[in-house]
Design a protein around this motif. Structure first.
Motif, short mmCIF file in Angstrom:
data_model
loop_
_atom_site.label_atom_id
_atom_site.label_comp_id
_atom_site.label_asym_id
_atom_site.label_seq_id
_atom_site.Cartn_x
_atom_site.Cartn_y
_atom_site.Cartn_z
N ASP A 115 46.48 36.65 71.49
CA ASP A 115 46.88 35.25 71.39
C ASP A 115 46.05 34.43 72.39
OD1 ASP A 115 49.73 33.72 70.30
OD2 ASP A 115 48.52 32.72 71.83
N ASN B 118 58.00 33.92 63.99
CA ASN B 118 58.53 32.57 63.81
C ASN B 118 58.32 32.19 62.35
OD1 ASN B 118 59.09 32.34 66.59
ND2 ASN B 118 56.98 31.76 67.00
N GLU C 228 53.93 27.56 63.70
CA GLU C 228 52.85 26.57 63.78
C GLU C 228 51.72 26.90 62.83
OE1 GLU C 228 51.77 26.37 67.90
OE2 GLU C 228 53.77 25.61 68.45
N VAL C 229 51.43 28.18 62.66
CA VAL C 229 50.31 28.58 61.78
C VAL C 229 50.90 29.22 60.53
CG1 VAL C 229 48.22 29.96 61.58
CG2 VAL C 229 48.84 28.98 63.81
N HIS D 40 52.37 35.99 60.70
CA HIS D 40 51.93 36.72 61.89
C HIS D 40 53.12 37.19 62.68
CE1 HIS D 40 52.17 32.42 62.87
NE2 HIS D 40 52.55 32.78 64.10
N HIS E 116 54.12 38.22 66.54
CA HIS E 116 53.73 38.26 67.95
C HIS E 116 54.21 39.61 68.50
CE1 HIS E 116 53.20 33.76 68.51
NE2 HIS E 116 53.90 33.78 67.39
P1 AMP Z 1 53.60 30.39 65.85
O1 AMP Z 1 54.40 29.32 66.52
O2 AMP Z 1 54.38 31.67 65.68
O3 AMP Z 1 53.00 29.92 64.53
O4 AMP Z 1 52.45 30.74 66.86
C1 AMP Z 1 51.09 30.56 66.63
C2 AMP Z 1 50.37 31.25 67.76
O5 AMP Z 1 48.99 31.26 67.46
C3 AMP Z 1 50.53 30.61 69.14
O6 AMP Z 1 51.06 31.57 70.05
C4 AMP Z 1 49.09 30.20 69.51
O7 AMP Z 1 48.82 30.36 70.90
C5 AMP Z 1 48.27 31.15 68.66
N1 AMP Z 1 46.92 30.68 68.30
C6 AMP Z 1 46.58 29.48 67.78
N2 AMP Z 1 45.26 29.43 67.54
C7 AMP Z 1 44.75 30.64 67.91
C8 AMP Z 1 43.45 31.20 67.92
N3 AMP Z 1 42.37 30.52 67.48
N4 AMP Z 1 43.28 32.47 68.37
C9 AMP Z 1 44.36 33.16 68.83
N5 AMP Z 1 45.62 32.68 68.84
C10 AMP Z 1 45.81 31.43 68.40
#
Ligand code: AMP
Length: 124
Positions: free
Chosen positions: A35, A93, A101-102, A106, A108
């Motif tokens: 991350d 999440n 967010e993404v 995924h 964690h």
């Molecule tokens: P979520 O809230 O579960 O969608 O978390 C998205 C995670 O992706 C966060 O912990 C960010 O720090 C991580 N993240 C976003 N962009 C990148 C990236 N380019 N490389 C690695 N991790 C990322």
């Protein structure tokens, strides 16, 4: 709730090699990378190579092979990172209320003396 997979999400770009990542593990089914904003000494993100929006999408629509491959990789990474013995957290999440967010599924994987308020004298 998100229903249509967005090919331009950041993890899709990482999978296509358009954006670099700090790769931890890769096989036919998954990619795992550190991350970018780690919340623990070990903070790996594990993603399937297939285009799944969330754990809910993956669980409903992933093939048995993809699901097996995903969890086998999670276990392998935990062992290789040395956190299988000590313990770790796996968090997915999901959606708006889950704070996702993404929009590419995924998990964690967080390890290294989290979940305990104080460290032992040896730092473990
Ligand atoms: P979520 O809230 O579960 O969608 O978390 C998205 C995670 O992706 C966060 O912990 C960010 O720090 C991580 N993240 C976003 N962009 C990148 C990236 N380019 N490389 C690695 N991790 C990322």
């Amino acid at each position: 709730m998100m229903h249509i997979y967005d090919d331009n999400n950041i993890f899709a770009k990482i999978l296509r090699g358009e954006i670099p990542c700090d790769k931890v593990y890769e096989d036919d089914y998954v990619l795992a990378f550190n991350d970018i904003a780690p919340k623990a000494p070990v903070h790996v993100l594990l993603i399937p190579k297939g285009s799944y929006i969330s754990i809910d999408d993956f669980g409903a629509n992933g093939s048995a092979e993809e699901i097996k491959g995903f969890y086998a990789a999670l276990a392998k990474i935990a062992r290789e990172k040395g956190i299988a013995e000590t313990g770790f957290r796996s968090i997915a999440n999901t959606g708006v209320h889950g704070g996702q967010e993404v929009a590419h599924f995924h998990v964690h994987i967080l390890g290294g003396n989290i979940g305990r308020k104080t460290a032992r004298p040896d730092g473990s």
